[in-house]
Design a protein around this motif. Structure first.
Motif, PDB file in Angstrom:
ATOM      1  N   THR A 119       0.807  -1.230   0.000  1.00  0.00           N
ATOM      2  CA  THR A 119       0.000   0.000   0.000  1.00  0.00           C
ATOM      3  C   THR A 119       0.835   1.274   0.000  1.00  0.00           C
ATOM      4  O   THR A 119       0.347   2.329  -0.395  1.00  0.00           O
ATOM      5  N   HIS A 120       2.073   1.182   0.451  1.00  0.00           N
ATOM      6  CA  HIS A 120       2.907   2.381   0.504  1.00  0.00           C
ATOM      7  C   HIS A 120       4.389   1.967   0.488  1.00  0.00           C
ATOM      8  O   HIS A 120       4.713   0.778   0.569  1.00  0.00           O
ATOM      9  N   ILE A 121       5.245   2.959   0.348  1.00  0.00           N
ATOM     10  CA  ILE A 121       6.694   2.725   0.296  1.00  0.00           C
ATOM     11  C   ILE A 121       7.257   2.742   1.717  1.00  0.00           C
ATOM     12  O   ILE A 121       6.983   3.661   2.504  1.00  0.00           O
ATOM     13  N   LEU A 122       8.028   1.698   2.031  1.00  0.00           N
ATOM     14  CA  LEU A 122       8.669   1.590   3.348  1.00  0.00           C
ATOM     15  C   LEU A 122      10.069   2.188   3.288  1.00  0.00           C
ATOM     16  O   LEU A 122      10.862   1.847   2.403  1.00  0.00           O
ATOM     17  N   HIS A 123      10.381   3.071   4.198  1.00  0.00           N
ATOM     18  CA  HIS A 123      11.702   3.694   4.280  1.00  0.00           C
ATOM     19  C   HIS A 123      12.490   3.008   5.400  1.00  0.00           C
ATOM     20  O   HIS A 123      12.123   3.111   6.576  1.00  0.00           O
ATOM     21  N   LEU A 124      13.544   2.293   5.024  1.00  0.00           N
ATOM     22  CA  LEU A 124      14.372   1.567   5.990  1.00  0.00           C
ATOM     23  C   LEU A 124      15.718   2.272   6.129  1.00  0.00           C
ATOM     24  O   LEU A 124      16.353   2.615   5.129  1.00  0.00           O
ATOM     25  N   GLN A 125      16.137   2.485   7.359  1.00  0.00           N
ATOM     26  CA  GLN A 125      17.400   3.156   7.646  1.00  0.00           C
ATOM     27  C   GLN A 125      18.309   2.192   8.405  1.00  0.00           C
ATOM     28  O   GLN A 125      17.882   1.570   9.381  1.00  0.00           O
ATOM     29  N   PHE A 126      19.566   2.064   7.947  1.00  0.00           N
ATOM     30  CA  PHE A 126      20.526   1.184   8.610  1.00  0.00           C
ATOM     31  C   PHE A 126      21.774   1.978   8.939  1.00  0.00           C
ATOM     32  O   PHE A 126      22.286   2.742   8.111  1.00  0.00           O
ATOM     33  N   GLY A 127      22.282   1.811  10.144  1.00  0.00           N
ATOM     34  CA  GLY A 127      23.518   2.482  10.550  1.00  0.00           C
ATOM     35  C   GLY A 127      23.833   2.171  12.003  1.00  0.00           C
ATOM     36  O   GLY A 127      22.922   1.905  12.804  1.00  0.00           O
ATOM     37  N   TRP A 128      25.121   2.181  12.343  1.00  0.00           N
ATOM     38  CA  TRP A 128      25.532   1.917  13.714  1.00  0.00           C
ATOM     39  C   TRP A 128      25.430   3.182  14.538  1.00  0.00           C
ATOM     40  O   TRP A 128      25.720   4.282  14.071  1.00  0.00           O
ATOM     41  N   SER A 129      25.019   3.035  15.789  1.00  0.00           N
ATOM     42  CA  SER A 129      25.055   4.161  16.724  1.00  0.00           C
ATOM     43  C   SER A 129      26.506   4.447  17.101  1.00  0.00           C
ATOM     44  O   SER A 129      27.414   3.642  16.840  1.00  0.00           O
ATOM     45  N   ILE A 130      26.710   5.604  17.744  1.00  0.00           N
ATOM     46  CA  ILE A 130      28.071   5.971  18.150  1.00  0.00           C
ATOM     47  C   ILE A 130      28.639   4.917  19.107  1.00  0.00           C
ATOM     48  O   ILE A 130      29.797   4.489  18.972  1.00  0.00           O
ATOM     49  N   MET A 131      27.829   4.459  20.042  1.00  0.00           N
ATOM     50  CA  MET A 131      28.304   3.492  21.034  1.00  0.00           C
ATOM     51  C   MET A 131      28.705   2.174  20.368  1.00  0.00           C
ATOM     52  O   MET A 131      29.752   1.593  20.676  1.00  0.00           O
ATOM     53  N   VAL A 132      27.863   1.688  19.431  1.00  0.00           N
ATOM     54  CA  VAL A 132      28.162   0.420  18.764  1.00  0.00           C
ATOM     55  C   VAL A 132      29.409   0.552  17.900  1.00  0.00           C
ATOM     56  O   VAL A 132      30.285  -0.327  17.906  1.00  0.00           O
ATOM     57  N   GLU A 133      29.513   1.654  17.156  1.00  0.00           N
ATOM     58  CA  GLU A 133      30.660   1.820  16.269  1.00  0.00           C
ATOM     59  C   GLU A 133      31.962   1.912  17.057  1.00  0.00           C
ATOM     60  O   GLU A 133      32.963   1.281  16.697  1.00  0.00           O
ATOM     61  N   VAL A 134      31.964   2.691  18.126  1.00  0.00           N
ATOM     62  CA  VAL A 134      33.171   2.811  18.949  1.00  0.00           C
ATOM     63  C   VAL A 134      33.500   1.473  19.609  1.00  0.00           C
ATOM     64  O   VAL A 134      34.670   1.100  19.739  1.00  0.00           O
ATOM     65  N   SER A 135      32.475   0.719  20.020  1.00  0.00           N
ATOM     66  CA  SER A 135      32.708  -0.600  20.629  1.00  0.00           C
ATOM     67  C   SER A 135      33.351  -1.559  19.635  1.00  0.00           C
ATOM     68  O   SER A 135      34.277  -2.309  19.981  1.00  0.00           O
ATOM     69  N   LEU A 136      32.885  -1.543  18.379  1.00  0.00           N
ATOM     70  CA  LEU A 136      33.480  -2.403  17.352  1.00  0.00           C
ATOM     71  C   LEU A 136      34.919  -1.994  17.047  1.00  0.00           C
ATOM     72  O   LEU A 136      35.792  -2.845  16.860  1.00  0.00           O
ATOM     73  N   ILE A 137      35.163  -0.690  17.014  1.00  0.00           N
ATOM     74  CA  ILE A 137      36.529  -0.202  16.792  1.00  0.00           C
ATOM     75  C   ILE A 137      37.434  -0.626  17.941  1.00  0.00           C
ATOM     76  O   ILE A 137      38.594  -1.026  17.738  1.00  0.00           O
TER      77      ILE A 137
END
Length: 427
Positions: free
Chosen positions: A310-328
């Motif tokens: 019925t409509h277009i779904l907008h999906l956003q993907f990205g790491w939060s600051i905490m997750v990105e720094v934790s992975l680094i």
């Protein structure tokens, strides 16, 4: 199997040897990576492109690599203490010039001069390995190599001095530190052994013949990944974090310590585990585990438009600051463990040519640390995806791990066919 215990008298002796060398390498490494922080001010002043900025960051690493083999040869010919003092003293006029120059080419020349700091790595490893007990060498050498924390010290020192005075005053502060450290090192360290004691290790032809050994070649590739990856990300992360997460530069530089501090500190458990379990098993597991955070960090922030019923779904993907720094942080920890185990492996493979082999390893680290920031900058400028830096590092890690596995299996097959019961460092 119990971990080897260090006697109290041995510990006191090692502390007296380690402390002056550690402080010297700590301050020298801070000088070596100084442009990773103040380079951003130079970029603003001269309006540099991404490639020009990447070249400025990478030149100290390249010059340090080109000086690595001559420094290793000089260390085994003239002694580690003399080379260490020469490198520390040579950095003083280089830093004095840093506060005066104005043009891009002058900054390039100063950046090349900062490569003198790389000589302290070869000299320091030779100094420590010749005095450390064999069963504790991995631990002692990894403790010395945590002097890489000097890069993290930059992030705090530059911020404090920049707020109080200006970024150009940082060179003056480091000159004062260098003079004090050089004097203390001269007073607190023993003289080098007589030249006759080093004559067996100083023949250049014998040392250059090591370049043909497959073991040494693979060792250099492994150092290029672990040490070069740490060095390249140390230079790249302040700008990457501040730009990709939309943070002020000082905040990005402070968050980047979440990589360099664990990468430096975790070299100690890496060296200790290598003493206890063997260098290659620890190295293989650390590199295999590093593939996971490398893969996750490779994914850029993205948005998808999905056409629904019925409509277009907008999906956003990205790491939060905490997750990105934790992975680094996790990536830094695993690369640090790998680097610490490699130091033990270096001494096991070439006990009579530690300084020269360390020079080859440092050359590999520096060439990798020089090329990777340039590749990061090119990918950022031409592809437009900042996380491509981690894509490149992930591919390099996977190929190196494959080469290590194949080399270890080749050694095991060769040992089994010959019926040799003596274990190889490769397994």
């Amino acid at each position: 199997m119990k971990a080897p215990q260090i006697r109290k008298d041995t510990l006191l002796s090692l502390t007296g040897i380690l402390l002056p060398n550690y402080v010297a390498f700590f301050v020298a490494f801070g000088c070596w990576t100084l442009l990773a922080v103040i380079g951003v001010h130079i970029r603003t002043q001269l309006t540099l492109t991404d490639v020009e900025f990447g070249t400025l960051l990478a030149l100290p690493v390249l010059s340090g690599g080109l000086l690595a083999i001559p420094a290793g040869i000089a260390t085994q010919r003239f002694g580690a203490r003399r080379v260490m003092l020469g490198c520390l003293a040579g950095l003083v006029p280089v830093l004095a010039s840093l506060g005066q120059v104005e043009s891009l080419w002058a900054y390039f020349l100063v950046a090349c001069g900062l490569g003198l700091a790389g000589g302290t790595f070869s000299a320091g490893l030779q100094f420590m390995s010749s005095r450390a007990p064999p069963r504790h060498r991995g631990l002692v050498l990894s403790l010395f190599s945590t002097g890489m924390l000097g890069a993290g010290f930059n992030y705090y020192l530059v911020s404090l001095i920049h707020e109080a005075y200006s970024w150009r005053s940082v060179s003056t502060a480091y000159i004062i530190l260098l003079v004090l450290v050089t004097l203390l090192y001269a007073l607190l360290t023993d003289s080098d052994p007589p030249a006759a004691d080093r004559s067996r290790q100083s023949r250049i032809r014998d040392q250059l013949s090591l370049l043909r050994h497959a073991d040494v070649q693979l060792l250099c590739v492994l150092f290029a990944l672990s040490g070069g990856g740490i060095l390249a990300l140390t230079l790249w992360l302040p700008d990457f974090i501040s730009a990709s997460l939309g943070l002020p530069l000082n905040t990005g530089a402070l968050l980047a310590t979440g990589f360099i501090v664990p990468a430096s500190v975790c070299q100690v458990p890496g060296g200790w585990l290598a003493d206890r379990l063997g260098a290659v098993p620890v190295l293989r597991r650390a590199l295999a585990a590093s593939l996971l955070p490398g893969l996750l960090l490779s994914y850029p922030s993205m948005s998808l438009d999905v056409e629904g019923a019925t409509h277009i779904l907008h999906l956003q993907f990205g790491w939060s600051i905490m997750v990105e720094v934790s992975l680094i942080t996790l990536l830094g920890m695993l690369l640090g463990v790998a680097f610490g185990s490699l130091l033990r492996l270096l001494v096991e493979l070439q006990p009579d040519h530690v300084a020269f082999t360390a020079g080859l390893a440092l050359l590999s680290v520096c060439l990798s640390g020089f090329l990777l920031p340039l590749l990061f900058a090119m990918a950022n400028q031409w592809i437009g995806v900042r996380s491509s830096a981690f894509m490149l590092l992930f591919g390099f890690s996977a190929l190196t791990l494959l080469a290590l596995t194949l080399h270890s299996r080749r050694h095991m097959r060769h040992r089994l066919l010959k019926g040799d019961k003596i274990l190889s460092p490769w397994g």
